[in-house]
Scaffold this motif. Structure first.
Motif, short mmCIF file in Angstrom:
data_model
loop_
_atom_site.label_atom_id
_atom_site.label_comp_id
_atom_site.label_asym_id
_atom_site.label_seq_id
_atom_site.Cartn_x
_atom_site.Cartn_y
_atom_site.Cartn_z
N PRO A 292 0.84 -1.21 0.00
CA PRO A 292 0.00 0.00 0.00
C PRO A 292 0.87 1.25 0.00
O PRO A 292 1.89 1.32 0.71
N ALA A 293 0.48 2.22 -0.79
CA ALA A 293 1.35 3.39 -0.96
C ALA A 293 0.53 4.66 -1.07
O ALA A 293 -0.67 4.63 -1.39
N VAL A 294 1.17 5.75 -0.78
CA VAL A 294 0.62 7.09 -0.98
C VAL A 294 1.61 7.86 -1.83
O VAL A 294 2.81 7.88 -1.54
N THR A 295 1.13 8.48 -2.88
CA THR A 295 2.00 9.22 -3.79
C THR A 295 1.84 10.72 -3.54
O THR A 295 0.72 11.23 -3.48
N VAL A 296 2.95 11.40 -3.37
CA VAL A 296 2.97 12.85 -3.20
C VAL A 296 3.64 13.45 -4.43
O VAL A 296 4.79 13.13 -4.73
N ALA A 297 2.93 14.29 -5.15
CA ALA A 297 3.46 14.94 -6.35
C ALA A 297 3.72 16.41 -6.06
O ALA A 297 2.89 17.09 -5.46
N ILE A 298 4.88 16.90 -6.47
CA ILE A 298 5.28 18.28 -6.21
C ILE A 298 5.64 18.92 -7.55
O ILE A 298 6.43 18.37 -8.32
N ALA A 299 5.09 20.08 -7.82
CA ALA A 299 5.36 20.81 -9.06
C ALA A 299 6.09 22.10 -8.74
O ALA A 299 5.87 22.71 -7.69
N LYS A 300 6.94 22.52 -9.63
CA LYS A 300 7.67 23.76 -9.43
C LYS A 300 6.86 24.95 -9.91
O LYS A 300 5.96 24.82 -10.75
N LYS A 301 7.18 26.12 -9.41
CA LYS A 301 6.54 27.34 -9.86
C LYS A 301 7.12 27.78 -11.20
O LYS A 301 8.23 27.42 -11.56
N HIS A 302 6.33 28.57 -11.90
CA HIS A 302 6.78 29.07 -13.20
C HIS A 302 8.01 29.96 -13.02
O HIS A 302 8.06 30.82 -12.13
N GLY A 303 8.99 29.74 -13.87
CA GLY A 303 10.19 30.57 -13.86
C GLY A 303 11.28 30.10 -12.92
O GLY A 303 12.35 30.70 -12.88
N THR A 304 11.02 29.04 -12.15
CA THR A 304 12.04 28.53 -11.24
C THR A 304 12.83 27.41 -11.91
O THR A 304 12.38 26.80 -12.87
N ASN A 305 14.00 27.14 -11.37
CA ASN A 305 14.88 26.10 -11.91
C ASN A 305 14.44 24.75 -11.38
O ASN A 305 14.45 24.50 -10.17
N GLY A 306 14.02 23.86 -12.29
CA GLY A 306 13.52 22.56 -11.89
C GLY A 306 14.56 21.73 -11.17
O GLY A 306 14.22 20.96 -10.25
N VAL A 307 15.82 21.86 -11.55
CA VAL A 307 16.88 21.09 -10.90
C VAL A 307 17.04 21.52 -9.45
O VAL A 307 17.12 20.68 -8.54
N ASN A 308 17.06 22.83 -9.21
CA ASN A 308 17.21 23.33 -7.84
C ASN A 308 16.01 22.95 -6.97
O ASN A 308 16.18 22.60 -5.80
N VAL A 309 14.82 23.03 -7.54
CA VAL A 309 13.61 22.67 -6.78
C VAL A 309 13.66 21.20 -6.39
O VAL A 309 13.38 20.84 -5.23
N ALA A 310 14.02 20.33 -7.34
CA ALA A 310 14.07 18.90 -7.05
C ALA A 310 15.11 18.60 -5.96
O ALA A 310 14.85 17.80 -5.04
N GLU A 311 16.27 19.22 -6.04
CA GLU A 311 17.31 18.98 -5.04
C GLU A 311 16.87 19.49 -3.66
O GLU A 311 17.15 18.84 -2.63
#
Length: 871
Positions: free
Chosen positions: A70-89
């Protein structure tokens, strides 16, 4: 009737015991508590969705094995104009900090999708290729022009690239995968200006036996006009591509924009920085003499070669016409590789090698959640046996975290018990031999036998490399009424299933399934003072779908909901459910069966509209070698034409069901008759290639105007542009030899190549014109031009090949690389023959032109020195 009641708790309530002690009424002075009239329990709600986690065969070391955990998935999206790599790290760092504090030790957390990591890997890979391309071009210049010239180029390239990146920042553009490809693509072109300037400075120093600054400045002036014109032709070829409409326009925009900016900056660098750097790294006169002596020997061999090729074709008309006819025949013969031979396949964009794909399952409407979940578990068990699979996540009755592709396909709306999907994670592409597409094909073959006798349909969904669509192949069906549209859609679905290159066939129509509907008798309800809204709310409470309140047990942000629900044993029987009491406005109880009747009914069909017109959809994915939608659509139309000998598609009673099919947008009023329009990837393909064709035509007009403005003649520009269509003689067989699909990026390479080939043609014609003005005959001038300009043209071509080689392995931009390499090679060789022959045929135009001020530079033999004229 036994009833489980869960009422709104008081603010101090924190458990089921508190709710039990709540007083709900006073009867004859005695309090009535919740525990007296209902059973209060604290337990999970009825299962309405299911999420499971599986580990695959290629399990990463240190990860705990799981099988439908059994699992729960949490999805996180970045804001417009931000660096996706920095947000993920940052998210991953925060996740590590939460472990052992908020996240218990017995809860395993796995990252199932990290687009920041994949973006960083792709950017790093492309930056590495950027350095490789720079190194290849530098080595080529070193080989042909020497160490010092290579040093100049090695300084100019990073300066141009960094300035282009700064310009991108000023224009609000981000450095992503496409923009980096634009920079790599530009490297092979932007060094040509510097090469021409350096070579001409060396030539002028050698002529006066001195390496002074004044001569270097005049050498730059001498090649100014043809270099500016040649650069303008490349920009004229690239810029119109920036006006491509539809979804592909913004996707490919960085290529024409950054490519043009890089060319402008490289031209400025060639005139401003390159002469200064050349003076700073002056070669000795001895090395210049040695280089000149070496080139004089090469020039002698070149003269012999071109004299042996050109003179027979000029003096012997039969040979000349035979050569022309041979080129025309070869051109059209290679065009046959597109159709009917289909040796070269056409597609919008090829499939990328992704670390994931999805399997979407649609069971018959009305299927219970346990049935769907059991089938999904069987499918996941089968998929995890694939060697490249690291993990899987199953989602039943709920949507998986969607991406851009899922947003377009409306996957976030999938909430029914008969809907499910499986997200499949794969090992890194460098750790496996097969591509994600090959694995997806195997997955489809493994899963389809499991669907027999279930009525379910699956779709293996691969992440598109470009703009997503509803499905690869979509038929939009219009008609005068709903029944006709659905009949055509059902029959067209069968035709789709017969097409060789179509699979995962489905439609958006719902199958008939029964529902239990309570029909309120309006007269009886009004006489009892009860509204239909009261009846609906009472039924919703009984079935457990009405939330009465919540208790703040552990945290305010995670309350426990309170619902009232009739036990399953009662609500599963219509007779007992019909005894449910309904209260009117004066507090009287009326049994539900006195207010209406339960009936079994068919669920209403969904209604789809596009541009305010009612429509039905039939969808499919493309499979096999001919994976472009156009091939599958052609097969469907062939099958359609077989009905009634092409007299139209009719129902068994003879009614005309399908009158016409439209490849482009159907006209207004088509809904009054039965017809369908092709959509999906075909629409994006048509819009893109149409706009790129218009852009190509605009580029040809701009190039022609630039050349006319430079030469003041209408004949020579046509000769200069003649090799442009001949690039296809190299592009088409190049795609065939590489087994590559002709894609939108191939078209971009073809258009860009037009500017590059014209650039070489200009240098040939300009040199020949100057030689004619010095007193030579047209034939001798043309041979001298080929003798002097072949070397810099070859250097330019090889630099282009070197810059393109590094993107040849990329699935998406392979088409562009093939076009530039094979098309550039063949076009360069043909240019060295066709341009001289054209100049000889238009000898009067060549000799009657005023001088332009330069021959484009380059060492050449001393048989005929062009006249240098100052303005």
């Amino acid at each position: 009737m036994s009833v489980s009641l869960k009422f709104t708790a008081a603010p101090s309530s924190s458990s089921a015991e508190d709710v039990k002690r709540l007083m709900v009424a006073m009867i004859e002075g005695r309090p009535v508590y919740v525990r007296d009239v209902a059973t209060v329990t604290e337990e999970p709600s009825d299962a309405g969705r299911s999420v499971g986690y599986y580990t695959g065969t290629a399990l990463v070391e240190g990860v705990e094995k799981a099988d439908n955990a059994p699992a729960v998935t949490v999805a996180i999206a970045k804001k417009h104009g931000t660096n996706g790599v920095n947000v993920a790290e940052a998210v991953l760092a925060k996740l590590e900090a939460l472990k052992g504090r908020i996240i218990p030790d017995n809860v395993n957390v796995e990252v199932t999708r990290n687009y920041g990591e994949t973006a960083k890997a792709k950017v790093n890979e492309l930056i590495f290729k950027l350095f490789v391309a720079t190194g290849i071009v530098t080595v080529l210049v070193w080989f042909f022009l020497g160490f010092r010239a290579a040093g100049v180029v090695l300084i100019v390239i990073p300066a141009v690239i960094t300035t282009t990146v700064f310009s991108a920042w000023l224009m609000g553009m981000t450095i992503d995968r496409v923009s980096l490809f634009a920079l790599i693509f530009s490297i092979g072109i932007l060094v040509d200006d510097a090469i021409v300037v350096v070579e001409n400075i060396y030539r002028r120093w050698l002529m006066i036996e001195d390496t002074d600054v004044e001569t270097a400045v005049d050498a730059v002036r001498e090649v100014g006009n043809p270099t500016i014109l040649a650069t303008g032709t490349v920009i004229a070829a690239l810029l119109p591509m920036g006006f491509v409409s539809g979804m592909m326009g913004p996707y490919m925009l960085p290529i024409p924009v950054l490519g043009s900016v890089a060319m402008v900056i490289s031209l400025f660098a060639a005139f401003a920085f390159t002469p200064w750097l050349t003076n700073r790294f002056k070669p000795s006169l001895k090395s210049l003499r040695e280089a000149a002596e070496k080139e004089h020997k090469q020039a002698a061999r070149m003269e012999k070669l071109f004299r042996g090729l050109i003179v027979p074709l000029v003096t012997n008309k039969k040979k000349g016409y035979a050569f022309l006819l041979a080129i025309i025949m070869v051109f059209f013969a290679f065009m046959l590789l597109f159709y009917p031979m289909q040796a070269v396949r056409v597609k919008m964009l090829p499939l990328d090698n992704k670390p994931e794909f999805n399997v979407v399952l649609n069971m018959p409407e009305g299927t219970a959640l346990p049935v769907t979940a059991n089938l999904v578990h069987t499918m996941a068990t089968k998929l995890k046996e694939i060697p490249e699979v690291t993990a899987l996540q199953t989602y039943t009755g709920t949507a998986s975290p969607f991406n851009f592709n899922g947003l377009v396909r409306h996957y976030y709306l999938r909430q029914q018990s008969w809907q499910a999907d499986i997200q499949v994670q794969l090992t890194d592409k460098h750790d496996r031999k097969r591509t994600s597409h090959e694995i997806a094909v195997e997955a489809r073959a493994l899963l389809q036998p499991l669907l027999k006798a279930t009525g379910g349909k699956l779709q293996v969904v691969e992440m598109p490399p470009g703009p997503p669509v509803l499905q690869s192949v979509v038929a939009e069906i219009y008609g005068p009424d709903a029944n006709t549209r659905r009949q055509v859609a059902a029959d067209l679905t069968k035709l789709f299933e017969q097409a060789e290159n179509l699979d995962d066939v489905d439609n958006l129509m719902e199958e008939d399934h029964e529902i239990l509907r309570f029909i309120v008798d309006s007269d009886k309800a009004q006489r009892n003072g009860i509204t239909a809204e009261t009846v609906n709310r009472t039924l919703e409470m009984a079935m457990g779908g009405f939330i009465l309140g919540d208790i703040k047990k552990n945290a305010l942000i995670d309350p426990t909901r309170i619902v009232m629900q009739v036990p399953l044993s009662a609500r599963s029987q219509i007779y007992r459910l019909s005894q449910l009491p309904v209260t009117n406005h004066i507090g009287q109880f009326v049994p539900l069966h006195e207010l209406g009747t339960f009936v079994f009914d068919k669920q209403d069909k969904p209604i789809y509209r596009k541009d305010l017109r009612a429509v039905e959809y039939v969808t499919a994915e493309t499979v096999g070698r001919l994976a472009a939608p156009v091939y599958g659509q052609g097969q469907v139309e062939t099958l359609l034409a077989e009905f009634n000998n092409g007299e139209g598609y009719r129902s068994p009673d003879g009614t005309l069901l399908l009158d016409e099919a439209y490849w482009l947008k159907s006209p207004q009023g088509v809904e009054s008759k039965s017809a369908f329009e092709w959509g999906g990837e075909w629409t994006v393909t048509w819009e893109t290639f149409r706009d790129m064709g218009i852009a190509f035509a605009a580029a040809l007009v701009l190039i022609y105007m630039l050349i006319v403005a430079q030469f003041g003649n209408f004949t020579l520009p046509a000769i200069i542009m003649a090799p442009i269509p001949l690039t296809l003689i190299g592009i088409v067989p190049g795609h065939w030899l590489m087994d590559a699909e002709f894609t939108a990026t191939s078209m971009i390479g073809f258009i860009a190549l037009a500017g590059i080939i014209v650039r070489n043609s200009i240098l040939l014609v300009d040199f020949a014109r100057e030689t004619v003005l010095s007193g030579e005959t047209v034939l001798e001038s043309v041979i001298r031009s080929c003798e002097a300009r072949t070397r810099p043209i070859i250097i330019t071509a090889l630099a282009l090949f070197g810059g393109s080689m590094v993107i040849l392995s990329d699935p998406i931009f392979q088409g562009m690389a093939v076009s530039l390499i094979f098309g550039g090679a063949v076009a360069t060789l043909l240019t060295l023959l066709i341009i001289p022959l054209g100049c000889i045929s238009a000898g009067d135009s060549l000799s009657g032109l005023p001088p332009s001020g330069g021959n484009g530079g380059g060492f050449h033999s001393g048989h005929a020195q062009p006249v240098t004229r100052k303005w």
